[in-house]
Design a protein around this motif. Sequence first.
Motif, mmCIF file in Angstrom:
data_model
loop_
_atom_site.group_PDB
_atom_site.id
_atom_site.type_symbol
_atom_site.label_atom_id
_atom_site.label_comp_id
_atom_site.label_asym_id
_atom_site.label_seq_id
_atom_site.Cartn_x
_atom_site.Cartn_y
_atom_site.Cartn_z
ATOM 1 N N GLU A 285 3.816 14.467 12.291
ATOM 2 C CA GLU A 285 5.069 15.192 12.060
ATOM 3 C C GLU A 285 6.136 14.257 11.509
ATOM 4 O OE1 GLU A 285 5.771 18.346 12.280
ATOM 5 O OE2 GLU A 285 3.829 19.014 13.081
ATOM 6 N N GLU A 286 6.101 12.994 11.935
ATOM 7 C CA GLU A 286 7.079 12.020 11.444
ATOM 8 C C GLU A 286 6.904 11.789 9.945
ATOM 9 O OE1 GLU A 286 6.655 11.809 15.681
ATOM 10 O OE2 GLU A 286 5.115 11.586 14.119
ATOM 11 N N CYS A 287 5.666 11.699 9.503
ATOM 12 C CA CYS A 287 5.380 11.530 8.077
ATOM 13 C C CYS A 287 5.829 12.758 7.294
ATOM 14 C CB CYS A 287 3.890 11.282 7.865
ATOM 15 S SG CYS A 287 3.433 11.011 6.145
ATOM 16 N N LEU A 288 5.554 13.944 7.835
ATOM 17 C CA LEU A 288 6.007 15.181 7.196
ATOM 18 C C LEU A 288 7.522 15.197 7.081
ATOM 19 C CD1 LEU A 288 5.924 18.112 6.187
ATOM 20 C CD2 LEU A 288 5.664 18.841 8.573
ATOM 21 N N SER A 289 8.219 14.842 8.148
ATOM 22 C CA SER A 289 9.678 14.854 8.142
ATOM 23 C C SER A 289 10.241 13.912 7.092
ATOM 24 C CB SER A 289 10.199 14.472 9.532
ATOM 25 O OG SER A 289 11.606 14.485 9.556
ATOM 26 N N SER A 290 9.623 12.744 6.943
ATOM 27 C CA SER A 290 10.078 11.783 5.950
ATOM 28 C C SER A 290 9.912 12.328 4.528
ATOM 29 C CB SER A 290 9.302 10.473 6.106
ATOM 30 O OG SER A 290 9.660 9.551 5.104
ATOM 31 N N TYR A 291 8.756 12.928 4.264
ATOM 32 C CA TYR A 291 8.525 13.474 2.921
ATOM 33 C C TYR A 291 9.409 14.696 2.669
ATOM 34 C CZ TYR A 291 6.122 14.965 -1.306
ATOM 35 O OH TYR A 291 5.842 15.328 -2.600
ATOM 36 N N TYR A 292 9.591 15.511 3.678
ATOM 37 C CA TYR A 292 10.483 16.675 3.598
ATOM 38 C C TYR A 292 11.871 16.240 3.132
ATOM 39 C CZ TYR A 292 12.820 20.931 5.466
ATOM 40 O OH TYR A 292 13.554 22.083 5.646
ATOM 41 N N ASN A 293 12.361 15.145 3.681
ATOM 42 C CA ASN A 293 13.672 14.635 3.285
ATOM 43 C C ASN A 293 13.676 14.149 1.837
ATOM 44 O OD1 ASN A 293 14.743 15.170 5.818
ATOM 45 N ND2 ASN A 293 14.271 13.138 6.610
ATOM 46 N N GLU A 294 12.561 13.564 1.392
ATOM 47 C CA GLU A 294 12.453 13.149 -0.005
ATOM 48 C C GLU A 294 12.531 14.343 -0.939
ATOM 49 O OE1 GLU A 294 9.518 10.349 -1.430
ATOM 50 O OE2 GLU A 294 9.081 9.748 0.630
ATOM 51 N N GLN B 77 8.918 23.014 6.904
ATOM 52 C CA GLN B 77 7.967 22.196 7.656
ATOM 53 C C GLN B 77 7.029 23.164 8.362
ATOM 54 O OE1 GLN B 77 9.514 19.007 10.068
ATOM 55 N NE2 GLN B 77 11.058 18.420 8.548
ATOM 56 N N LEU B 78 5.828 23.311 7.840
ATOM 57 C CA LEU B 78 4.904 24.335 8.321
ATOM 58 C C LEU B 78 4.157 23.939 9.588
ATOM 59 C CD1 LEU B 78 3.238 25.463 4.965
ATOM 60 C CD2 LEU B 78 5.019 26.654 6.249
ATOM 61 N N GLY B 79 4.017 22.638 9.811
ATOM 62 C CA GLY B 79 3.173 22.211 10.913
ATOM 63 C C GLY B 79 1.711 22.498 10.600
ATOM 64 N N THR B 80 0.971 23.018 11.565
ATOM 65 C CA THR B 80 -0.463 23.287 11.374
ATOM 66 C C THR B 80 -0.772 24.778 11.324
ATOM 67 O OG1 THR B 80 -0.852 23.167 13.772
ATOM 68 C CG2 THR B 80 -1.101 21.119 12.514
ATOM 69 N N LYS B 81 0.240 25.600 11.084
ATOM 70 C CA LYS B 81 0.034 27.051 11.091
ATOM 71 C C LYS B 81 -1.101 27.468 10.165
ATOM 72 C CE LYS B 81 2.227 31.457 9.980
ATOM 73 N NZ LYS B 81 3.464 32.185 9.621
ATOM 74 N N TYR B 82 -1.120 26.951 8.954
ATOM 75 C CA TYR B 82 -2.143 27.339 7.986
ATOM 76 C C TYR B 82 -3.346 26.406 8.005
ATOM 77 C CZ TYR B 82 1.498 30.410 6.265
ATOM 78 O OH TYR B 82 2.472 31.372 6.190
ATOM 79 N N SER B 83 -3.105 25.112 8.127
ATOM 80 C CA SER B 83 -4.227 24.171 8.097
ATOM 81 C C SER B 83 -5.185 24.398 9.265
ATOM 82 C CB SER B 83 -3.716 22.725 8.104
ATOM 83 O OG SER B 83 -2.810 22.495 9.162
ATOM 84 N N ASP B 84 -4.659 24.822 10.406
ATOM 85 C CA ASP B 84 -5.514 25.092 11.564
ATOM 86 C C ASP B 84 -6.318 26.367 11.349
ATOM 87 O OD1 ASP B 84 -6.711 25.111 14.018
ATOM 88 O OD2 ASP B 84 -4.911 25.572 15.162
#
Length: 577
Positions: A167-176, A416-423
């Motif tokens: 989630e930390e990696c996602l948050s960083s890219y989300y900000n980019e 930020q979708l999380g794992t809703k679709y990937s799961d």
Amino acid sequence: MRLSKLIGKRVKEAPKDAQSASHIFLMRGGYIRPLSTGIFTLLPLAARMTAKIENIIREEMNAVESQEILMPLVNPADIWHESGRYDSVDQSLLRFKDRNQKDMVLAMTHEEAVCHMARTEITSYKQLPTSVFQIQTKYRDEARARAGLIRVREFTMKDAYSFHETEECLSSYYNEVHKAYERIFQRLGLTDCVSIEADSGMIGGSLSHEFMAVTEIGEDTIFLSPDRQYKANREVATSKITYKSEAALELEKVHTPTQKTIEEVSLFLEVAESDTAKAVFYSSASIEDKVILCVIRGDIEVNETKLGNHLGCGDLVTANDEAIIAAGAVPGFASPKGLNKDNVIIIADPSAVESSNLVVGANEEAHHYKNFNWERDFDGDADIIDIATVREGEPCPITGEPLEMLNGIEVGNIFQLGTKYSDSMGVRYLDKNGKSQIPTMGCYGIGVGRALASVCEQRNDKWGPVWPISIAPYQVHLIALTGGQAPIKEEAEELYKKLQKEGIEVIFDDRSPKPGFAFNDADLIGVPLRLIISKKSLEQDAYEFKTRDGSEKELIPKADVFDFIVNRVKTEMEKFV
């Protein structure tokens, strides 16, 4: 391009169904034509502009290391069943059968398709994080197509999807990506575009931001503090409203013979609506055998998005009298007192909990209570959460200053979708220990046609659009007012060819038009820089230069005009890099 050959006529009259400046001017200026409700042909001027918008988007997405792909518009229904959205999305998802009677859909978004791709192409932690994007046609069977390109059924959209280990990696890219979006909308020439916290809606996820082009025609309501420290969509906005707090008075039952509504009760008892609390009942198919009671101050409306998010359901409907009676309440005279708590969920807004001495229903025909105080008079269980709809002028939750309520067009959104679709879609990768893991995802969208229309909404005058040079169909509008004189046209032809050779984008009015006709067309087309050659200007051995917005007008010596316009185009373009 010679105006005499341009496909797309300028017309005098606005379309009868026009509801916005962009709809009027894009139709009148020969940019778009309707094929069906909410389905438009983009004529050459609009096609050039959307290509420029797409190129700006590509540049910024490439800058955040997103890779371009192209996924099909037509999707098999199977993958939408996997995500659970085939049945949960309403009729806006167009479903059909192919010739083999296989269920198919026209994709309105591509979370399912990108997860299907990721199942075979993203399999190791060494590939993460990664991001892909596309610029693709989408289809939403919109029930309320309106305002030209602002709300359509078929549209072009840039959508990007990212995959991460944490989630930390996602948050960083989300900000980019958030910063990339700010650059995109600045380069497109939107004069007032704000990023606001928003509800994730059908897409889902833990965090979402919408990019809103502020304009009166916008369908979304947004709240901003004067200094814009606080920005939020109406669906999630909060305020710092204070509530009446005084010593509790004795609870008193009063006769209210026919008064049921807040307005009727407050007038009858001669109290302010803010001194009442109302009971609002809902039901949901996803919450079986229970009715939902919301208790909120009488002058405040329930925010159904906040309520639905808290309950985890998106199908709230107003409960009927039968369900209200089954909960032990009397329609029109209901309150949280004396309910059958086995089949009711009680949600209380702080406005009702923290206010003192309120008028509420007595759960008895023709009666209300005065001086109801939550802590003393309610003896059940309730979730106390903010379910209030914010109103203009309420204090900002950060600064305390009055909130401003504006309208906006949503031109972009990020989630930020999380794992809703990937799961649910079975996307897995092997971590460094060789164990199967579920990647967490983000998604990021921009409507291309809507962005074009939004720029027009913010940049127009009574004569037509005033395009920024970054996305204008052409950079320079050259007008030859020949008055039937061949030398004038020859002068213009020579400059036209010379500018084209230099790489300047020129639309050349070569029709020998009357001045008023030429200038009206030029205003409707909206190109930012204008050069006019006429008998009057040549008598002074000069060309007339104007900006479309009317801020500049001057004569440029004929010997200097080529270098002048080349340098001016370069200077203007640099403002949008």
